[in-house]
Each structure stands twice: as C-alpha cells, then as structure tokens.
Design a protein around this motif. Sequence first.
Motif, PDB file in Angstrom:
ATOM      1  N   ARG A  60     -15.099  -8.030   0.464  1.00  0.00           N
ATOM      2  CA  ARG A  60     -14.223  -7.534   1.409  1.00  0.00           C
ATOM      3  C   ARG A  60     -12.834  -8.660   1.543  1.00  0.00           C
ATOM      4  NH1 ARG A  60     -18.719  -5.965   4.356  1.00  0.00           N
ATOM      5  NH2 ARG A  60     -19.145  -8.029   5.189  1.00  0.00           N
ATOM      6  N   GLN A  64      -8.827  -8.069   0.579  1.00  0.00           N
ATOM      7  CA  GLN A  64      -7.993  -8.446   1.519  1.00  0.00           C
ATOM      8  C   GLN A  64      -6.831  -9.416   1.144  1.00  0.00           C
ATOM      9  OE1 GLN A  64      -7.961  -7.434   4.839  1.00  0.00           O
ATOM     10  NE2 GLN A  64      -5.818  -8.415   4.705  1.00  0.00           N
ATOM     11  N   LYS A  67      -4.536  -6.967  -0.829  1.00  0.00           N
ATOM     12  CA  LYS A  67      -3.773  -6.595   0.296  1.00  0.00           C
ATOM     13  C   LYS A  67      -2.445  -7.706   0.497  1.00  0.00           C
ATOM     14  CE  LYS A  67      -4.448  -4.135   3.903  1.00  0.00           C
ATOM     15  NZ  LYS A  67      -4.798  -3.675   5.108  1.00  0.00           N
ATOM     16  N   ALA A  82      -1.023  -0.597   0.315  1.00  0.00           N
ATOM     17  CA  ALA A  82      -1.923  -1.282   0.897  1.00  0.00           C
ATOM     18  C   ALA A  82      -3.020  -0.231   1.510  1.00  0.00           C
ATOM     19  CB  ALA A  82      -1.078  -1.779   2.082  1.00  0.00           C
ATOM     20  N   PRO A  83      -2.495   1.076   2.153  1.00  0.00           N
ATOM     21  CA  PRO A  83      -3.573   1.746   2.661  1.00  0.00           C
ATOM     22  C   PRO A  83      -4.775   2.158   1.743  1.00  0.00           C
ATOM     23  CG  PRO A  83      -1.525   2.442   3.144  1.00  0.00           C
ATOM     24  CD  PRO A  83      -1.345   1.672   2.321  1.00  0.00           C
ATOM     25  N   MET A  85      -6.089  -0.112  -0.245  1.00  0.00           N
ATOM     26  CA  MET A  85      -7.111  -0.956  -0.077  1.00  0.00           C
ATOM     27  C   MET A  85      -8.033  -1.063   1.116  1.00  0.00           C
ATOM     28  SD  MET A  85      -6.680  -2.989  -2.711  1.00  0.00           S
ATOM     29  CE  MET A  85      -6.400  -1.522  -3.651  1.00  0.00           C
ATOM     30  N   ASP A  86      -7.740  -0.573   2.266  1.00  0.00           N
ATOM     31  CA  ASP A  86      -8.131  -0.215   3.523  1.00  0.00           C
ATOM     32  C   ASP A  86      -9.471   0.873   3.170  1.00  0.00           C
ATOM     33  OD1 ASP A  86      -6.453  -1.771   5.019  1.00  0.00           O
ATOM     34  OD2 ASP A  86      -5.173  -0.173   5.417  1.00  0.00           O
ATOM     35  N   VAL A  87      -9.077   1.873   2.606  1.00  0.00           N
ATOM     36  CA  VAL A  87     -10.353   2.704   2.048  1.00  0.00           C
ATOM     37  C   VAL A  87     -11.167   2.203   1.684  1.00  0.00           C
ATOM     38  CG1 VAL A  87     -10.760   4.816   0.432  1.00  0.00           C
ATOM     39  CG2 VAL A  87      -8.885   4.860   1.623  1.00  0.00           C
ATOM     40  N   TYR A  88     -11.234   1.029   0.605  1.00  0.00           N
ATOM     41  CA  TYR A  88     -12.065   0.694  -0.135  1.00  0.00           C
ATOM     42  C   TYR A  88     -12.954  -0.491   0.866  1.00  0.00           C
ATOM     43  CZ  TYR A  88     -10.085   2.403  -4.287  1.00  0.00           C
ATOM     44  OH  TYR A  88      -9.703   3.562  -5.211  1.00  0.00           O
ATOM     45  N   LEU A  89     -11.985  -0.968   1.780  1.00  0.00           N
ATOM     46  CA  LEU A  89     -12.800  -2.261   2.809  1.00  0.00           C
ATOM     47  C   LEU A  89     -13.729  -1.287   3.675  1.00  0.00           C
ATOM     48  CD1 LEU A  89      -9.411  -4.010   3.589  1.00  0.00           C
ATOM     49  CD2 LEU A  89     -11.405  -5.124   2.606  1.00  0.00           C
ATOM     50  N   HIS A  90     -13.033  -0.098   4.143  1.00  0.00           N
ATOM     51  CA  HIS A  90     -14.019   0.593   4.840  1.00  0.00           C
ATOM     52  C   HIS A  90     -15.348   1.017   4.288  1.00  0.00           C
ATOM     53  CE1 HIS A  90     -15.219   3.500   8.227  1.00  0.00           C
ATOM     54  NE2 HIS A  90     -15.404   4.322   7.057  1.00  0.00           N
TER      55      HIS A  90
END
Length: 589
Positions: A60, A64, A67, A82-83, A85-90
């Motif tokens: 994580r 980040q 990002k 950037a979004p 990266m949010d998918v993978y963080l989730h």
Amino acid sequence: MKLTKGKEQRFTGHPVSPGIGIGPVHEATEPALTITAHALDEPDIAPELDRLDDALARSRHQLQKLKNRLAQLPEDSQAEIAPLMDVYLHMLGPSRLIRGVKSRIETGRHCAEAAMQAESEAQAEAILALPGPDRAGKQRRADEVRELARRVLRNLTRQPFRSFTSLPQGAVLAAESLRPADAALIQPAQIAGVITAEGGIEGHTSVMLRALGLPAVLGAEGVLEAADPGALVILDGDSGEIILNPSRASLDAARARLAEQAKAKRALSRLSRLPAETRDGTHVELQANLELPFELPLIARSGAHGIGLLRSEFMFMNRAEAPDEDTQTRIYRDIIDAMDGDPVTIRVLDWGSDKEVEALSPYLPETPEPNPALGLRGIRLLLRHPPLLETQLTAILRAAAHGPVRIMLPMVSVAAEITETREILKKLWRRLKRRGGVALPEALPPLGVMVETPAAALAAPVLARHADFFAIGTNDLTMYTLAADRGMPLSAQLYDPLEPAVLRLIHMTATFARAAGIPVSLCGELASRPQVSALLLGLGVRQFSMHGNAIPRVKQAIRATTLPSCVALAERALGAESAAQVRALLEGE
C-alpha cells in the motif's frame, strides 16, 4: 540519429497508443520471482499472518508513492492514471483476494507466499472461466488480481521490482510485458516509445500509455529476440508496425509521417472549437462514453458535449458489498460537476451472471444460467431486486440537482419494463421530497432505454410512447440480431455491425423515434468509426456517443459531408446483400 548495423526487419503488434517513436531499443527486464513454499506448524500461523500484513502495508505504501510520483506528470495524465492506483489500493484491503489468502494460511497451514500464489491464481482462473462474451473484461480483471499478487509476493520475499532509471534519454523501451504500476513509473520526456511482446489493446496498461501520450505497440512477438541493445527501431502506434534496423529510406519515411501526424494533430485540436455539422448545416451532437472516472480529462479535451453513456458498473467492482446511496450520490455528483452543465446520461447497472462481481453475487441466480446472454441481466436483474435499483435511482435523483441528467435502462425488451421503472422513479421522487433537506432537480430526469435487441427495435413505436429517448447499442444489437458472439472465434466472422439486417434495425429505430418526437443516439462501437459516420447520418441518427479519443476524427468526417449524400449512401446500404457490399460502398465514398 545514426543508422545501426544489421538487416532491416519488420514486425507487427497491437497498436495501443498513437504516434511514431524513433530511437535506440533498450530492454527492461523484470527480475525473476523465486518462491519457496513450506508448510506451517500451529504456532507459526499467527506470525505468518503478521508477515502477510506487513507485506500488504508495504504494498500500500509503494502504491501511494506511485500516486505521489504522478504529480511530476502533466495534469491530465495525473487525472487519468491516479484512480487506477486507487483500484489496487482497495484490493489490498479486506477484499475477497486477501480474505482467501488468510484463510489458506489459517486452515491450510500454507506459508504466506504459497497462499498468495495459490489464491490469486485460483481467483484469476475462475474469472477467466466465467461464461459470456466479455473476454477482454475478464482478462483485465484476472490481470488485476495477478498483478496485486506479484507485488505482495515481492514484498514478502524482499525481491526487487523493475526499474527504468538506467534507460538512456530517447530510448524505445522494450519488455516482455508491462504492468500498469510499471507504466506509472515511466517519465514520458525520457522515453520515445514502448514495445512489448505481450499485451493487447485492452487493459489498464494500454490506458496508461495513452494517457502518457507515448507511442506504443504491445503484443509484438519476435522483436526482443531479434534486437541487439541500442539497435535503432521505428514503431508506429497507429498501424502496429515495428521496423528494426531501418534503412535510410524507412527512416526518412518515418520522419515524414511524424511531421504529418504533428500537423494533423494540430488540425484536430482546432476542431474542438468548431461545431459538429455537415457542410449543408445539419447539426450532430457528439458525446462521450465514460467507463471510469479517470477518463474525464480525456472527455474535456475531446470537445464532447456531455456524456452520452456513463457505465455505472465501475462502482460495483472490487467491493465486498454494493455501494450505498451516499457513496453513489457522491460519485455521480463529482462527474456531473466535472461536466460543468453539459448533460450526463447514466445507464443503470448492466450486469448478469456472465460476470463475477462479489458485491452482486447475492442478486444473481444460485444455479449458473445455461445462456447468460439471454438470462437475468440489465433491467431484468434490477426489477427482480428492487432495493438494488431503488438505491441507484435515489442516488441519481439526488445528484441530478447538480446538473442535467438522463437515466437510461439497459436490455429493455418490452414496454412494461419502462412503465414499472418509471413508477419506481416517481415513488422515490415523492419519498425524497418527504425526507426534506434534500436538493432535487426541478423535474424528474428523462427516462430512456437502450435499444440493443431486435425486439426493442421492432417494438420501437410502442416503446416510444413510454420512453423519453432511445440509445442504440450496436454491440449487443449486432450480437442478438446475427446470433453471433464476437468473443467466440467460430462466430466472430459472422459478427459484423455493417450487416444490412443490423442497419435496417438502426434505421427503423431512428425513424420511429423521429415520428414520436424523441431523441435517438447511437452509443455502440460503430459510432467511433469515422468512415461510418456518413452512413449513420443517412440512417437518421443525429446523436453519437463514443470514446473521447474518437470524437475529433468523427467530427472531421461529419464536417466533410452533406446530408443528401449521406441519405443516398444509406439507401444503397439498406439495399445491399452483405456487410462486404456495405463496406465496398463506404470505401467508394
């Protein structure tokens, strides 16, 4: 730029990001990942779970940081990438993948590496084995699972990741494959282009390379084996051609194409300020399809006048439960605000048992459907489970206070599906008014339908009495009309939206919509093909919705024609006997 020694060789791959790239080829290999599996004793289970949690935390943190690195890229590229990266963080949170890994550690006594490897591969294979035609979507979701697993495995074993820092300025990056997180590390000013041996036009890696504006050809077999380090290479991101050790003539031709493309790009950019209308003044509305929020900057650059198809399915992906009303309201509101007064057409959830999403599993049949394409999907699924539909409609009503919105129903076959949904919409409108303190639009948003089955096209006069607008989805309309699945090799040759039978249904739908006084748009793949624009105009369509990249070229085609010539072309196409004859007509224009 000096020519390199060696005989000129030509290769082909999938063109995923347009432009000409010229430079010395340098390979960036991914260090091999070595996994040593071992069984656990009972006292080892808790420490192993702690070790997994530490690797997840490191993963994580790395994502980040990726990002944060995007802040060095152009603003539009940041917004596009950037979004993802949010998918993978989730997915690194309490997702189905991580729950499965922990279960293997706790009950199977697998070490963390073996558990991650086995669970990720099992989930990826299960996704790929799902029935249905969306092969590209299934492959993309399987790749997401595998990518997250690779990252966690490298952090568990403390093995290094791939790096591009040693590549010389102006190099053409060559790799066996390129992961989305790898692409996020590329500095566009450093690289002239990208070539990979694996990959295709779909997937997040392709999206990222397009966002970075780097010419790229993926899935080009043989280049890596044939190229010596530093050998000169030309790649064409429009055609997919790669020339290794180019001759002087090939190099001069590539430089000339590069200059022509720069000139054409400037001309297309100027089109964004001009109206989409034929030479004789017929206005055409060009809108964009939106699959994921990171595409919003691309839509803004394209000159689109609104979103003609917002696919709401992305909100339900990578979630253990369906998003609640407030979450959906916030997402819709942000998109509507970003469009700054341009209309947004939101298609309610279009899903079925051919696609596996954990959040929707409680709503799908327990027994797999033998033919999901003809089963419980689209509006059929939503009307079977009213709470799912009501939550989405309520969120749309609340978000509609921020700008013009239309609501679109997928897979409509009969009028009763429209009338039942409209009654639900009115009920929710009254409920929100009673709730108080909720901002609402002055009137109910228009309620329209996707025309994507022959039944809907044939019933268009009846549907038009109950719908406020039509949107023709040529992808499914072609499949259902020709009984041909474009994802299946044996039937793909039959799948052709230029078949006269499909064109007649489009013409019929547009004619009945015009007679009823309601707008009709076309939002399938066919809308994005400039060579077909005149034909669609002649069939009666005046609103197109497509991927943002296609809008400038479609506008260019529209501005080069006249309506009488379009009508004459359509009359000839409707009388043709085959798609081949229609294609010959288009090529003769």
